[in-house]
Write a protein that holds these residues in place. Structure first.
Motif, PDB file in Angstrom:
ATOM      1  N   CYS A 104      -6.010  26.142  31.691  1.00 45.24           N
ATOM      2  CA  CYS A 104      -7.338  25.552  31.613  1.00 45.24           C
ATOM      3  C   CYS A 104      -7.200  24.038  31.593  1.00 45.24           C
ATOM      4  CB  CYS A 104      -8.085  26.031  30.378  1.00 45.24           C
ATOM      5  SG  CYS A 104      -7.385  25.463  28.840  1.00 45.24           S
ATOM      6  N   MET A 105      -8.299  23.375  31.817  1.00 44.44           N
ATOM      7  CA  MET A 105      -8.305  21.910  31.841  1.00 44.44           C
ATOM      8  C   MET A 105      -9.437  21.374  31.006  1.00 44.44           C
ATOM      9  SD  MET A 105      -7.789  19.866  35.305  1.00 44.44           S
ATOM     10  CE  MET A 105      -8.397  18.398  34.509  1.00 44.44           C
ATOM     11  N   GLY A 151       2.746  28.326  26.980  1.00 43.12           N
ATOM     12  CA  GLY A 151       2.136  27.180  27.649  1.00 43.12           C
ATOM     13  C   GLY A 151       2.669  25.845  27.181  1.00 43.12           C
ATOM     14  N   THR A 156      -6.420  23.293  39.585  1.00 42.74           N
ATOM     15  CA  THR A 156      -5.642  24.431  39.096  1.00 42.74           C
ATOM     16  C   THR A 156      -4.344  24.459  39.886  1.00 42.74           C
ATOM     17  OG1 THR A 156      -6.670  25.892  40.696  1.00 42.74           O
ATOM     18  CG2 THR A 156      -7.620  25.878  38.489  1.00 42.74           C
ATOM     19  N   MET A 157      -3.343  25.064  39.301  1.00 45.63           N
ATOM     20  CA  MET A 157      -2.057  25.146  39.986  1.00 45.63           C
ATOM     21  C   MET A 157      -1.508  26.554  39.789  1.00 45.63           C
ATOM     22  SD  MET A 157       1.463  23.418  39.009  1.00 45.63           S
ATOM     23  CE  MET A 157       1.903  24.990  38.336  1.00 45.63           C
ATOM     24  N   GLU A 201     -11.337  18.500  38.249  1.00 51.11           N
ATOM     25  CA  GLU A 201     -10.327  19.388  37.672  1.00 51.11           C
ATOM     26  C   GLU A 201      -9.421  19.904  38.777  1.00 51.11           C
ATOM     27  OE1 GLU A 201     -13.164  22.035  35.317  1.00 51.11           O
ATOM     28  OE2 GLU A 201     -13.072  23.030  37.267  1.00 51.11           O
ATOM     29  N   ARG A 253       1.316  21.589  27.223  1.00 52.25           N
ATOM     30  CA  ARG A 253       0.125  20.763  27.471  1.00 52.25           C
ATOM     31  C   ARG A 253       0.543  19.570  28.319  1.00 52.25           C
ATOM     32  NH1 ARG A 253      -4.767  19.333  24.176  1.00 52.25           N
ATOM     33  NH2 ARG A 253      -5.197  17.172  24.677  1.00 52.25           N
ATOM     34  N   TYR A 272       1.303  29.026  36.056  1.00 50.56           N
ATOM     35  CA  TYR A 272      -0.062  28.656  36.447  1.00 50.56           C
ATOM     36  C   TYR A 272      -0.698  27.761  35.399  1.00 50.56           C
ATOM     37  CZ  TYR A 272      -0.877  32.506  33.229  1.00 50.56           C
ATOM     38  OH  TYR A 272      -0.861  33.319  32.124  1.00 50.56           O
ATOM     39  N   SER A 273      -1.650  26.966  35.859  1.00 51.17           N
ATOM     40  CA  SER A 273      -2.412  26.175  34.890  1.00 51.17           C
ATOM     41  C   SER A 273      -3.452  27.098  34.289  1.00 51.17           C
ATOM     42  CB  SER A 273      -3.056  24.968  35.559  1.00 51.17           C
ATOM     43  OG  SER A 273      -3.775  25.349  36.693  1.00 51.17           O
TER      44      SER A 273
END
Ligand SMILES: Cc1cc2nc3c(=O)[nH]c(=O)nc-3n(C[C@H](O)[C@H](O)[C@H](O)COP(=O)(O)OP(=O)(O)OC[C@H]3O[C@@H](n4cnc5c(N)ncnc54)[C@H](O)[C@@H]3O)c2cc1C
Length: 323
Positions: A318-319, A273, A304-305, A302, A275, A315-316
């Motif tokens: 978490c946020m 990942g 998501t991607m 928020e 950030r 993919y994203s």
């Protein structure tokens, strides 16, 4: 009388109890004064259109009050002193929940944690930032609460294959998390509350007769005739009983020890990942289609991607509210 109803309202109506009552009075054709209590069962935000809407599932109490306004279905943890015991290594989420589950099954958990309790650990983490000093057993990864103890405590997953997580949410709420986590589509406990929830779980374990040992690093398994009989810890003492290893992915020494003891292991696919940081105000403006941002009634927005690059999923994960 009780009515269960699904409605779609503006954030202001959802956020102002008097307006919500008036709205329900219209929909149900009852006097607003007759509505004695409203329980929110589910809440989600639909920001797909220009006008952001809130979907609510509600239980409305007309001319009566609920027997109990709490949504929590608590687990009845009974004393396990004097029962047979099992050892749980690691007081991260997996270890804490394993210990609680053992109590449910009438087994006394002996929870062994290499790091410190969640409050003392906070000081060691401050020392990392301030002085660059890392305690190898008390840091961002190690200590009561495990790797994510000082993160946001987001509790949702995209995975459908794990079955219902409802019981887990109720156990968190039973230990002090806001009941909102039982209602919101994207529940999160919040960094400020997570340590107290973890402490409350520890208290349940101890109150029922379980043991929690901090600064107790497991260094070896006791294996006799191919069967695990217990563990040895860093000061040479031993704990006997079946063992649940809940040491997380950062405990490389544990995996080296397992390898040297001939325990079969297999590699697991992993995601790497990065950030990304955006100002929360920007995300609010874009997601809620408003120059004013989220306003008084909406939570931090928020997104998501999910895409594929060279046949790999990107993919994203978490946020964090705050950007
Ligand atoms: C910054 C950050 C933010 C995160 N945010 C979220 C989030 O919002 N929501 C979410 O669902 N997930 C989040 N995660 C992921 C989540 O924290 C992990 O999935 C979770 O902690 C894994 O739990 P675990 O109990 O398996 O392992 P861990 O949390 O790693 O716990 C293992 C425990 O075992 C102890 N231990 C290790 N070796 C030994 C030993 N030899 N003897 C005794 N004790 C030992 C460690 O000290 C540790 O306390 C986040 C992770 C990080 C790092």
């Amino acid at each position: 009388m009780q009515e269960t109803i699904d409605i779609r309202v503006t954030p202001k109506v959802a956020g102002e109890p008097m307006l919500l009552k008036a709205d329900l009075s219209n929909r149900l054709g009852v006097d607003a004064n007759a509505i004695k209590h409203i329980t929110i069962i589910r809440r989600s935000i639909d920001a797909r259109q220009r006008q952001v809407m809130v979907n609510l599932s509600l239980k409305v109490y007309i001319n009566e009050l609920p027997d109990n306004t709490s949504l929590v279905r608590p687990v009845d943890y009974r004393p396990v002193d004097g029962s047979r015991q099992a050892i749980v290594v690691g007081a991260g989420p997996a270890g804490l929940f394993a210990a609680l589950r053992l109590i449910e099954l009438g087994i006394k958990p002996i929870l062994l944690e290499r790091g410190k309790d969640v409050d003392s650990r906070r000081k060691d983490m401050a020392a990392i930032a301030r002085e660059g000093v890392v305690d190898p057993d008390s840091n961002y990864c190690f200590g009561e609460g495990g790797a994510g103890a000082y993160s946001d405590g987001k509790l949702y997953t995209r995975s459908k294959k794990r079955g219902s997580v409802d019981k887990i949410l109720h156990i968190f709420a039973q230990h002090g998390a806001s009941e909102d986590i039982l209602v919101d589509a994207h529940p999160h406990i919040g960094t400020d509350k997570l340590p107290d929830v973890i402490k409350a779980m520890r208290e349940t374990i101890i109150r029922c007769g379980g043991e929690v040992h901090f600064a107790t690093k497991v260094t070896d398994l006791i294996i006799e005739n191919g069967e695990v009989k217990g563990v040895t810890v860093a000061d040479g003492s031993t704990f006997l009983g079946p063992v649940i290893l809940a040491t997380g992915h950062s405990a490389r020494d544990v995996y080296r020890m397992l390898h040297s003891r001939g325990v079969g292991m297999e590699p697991k696919g992993l995601a790497i990942g990065v950030r990304l940081e955006h100002p929360q105000q920007l995300i609010d403006r874009l997601r809620y289609h408003s120059k004013e941002g989220r306003g008084k009634y909406l939570p931090a927005a928020e997104y998501t991607m999910l895409t594929r690059v060279d046949n790999r999923a990107v993919y994203s994960f978490c946020m964090c509210p705050g950007g």
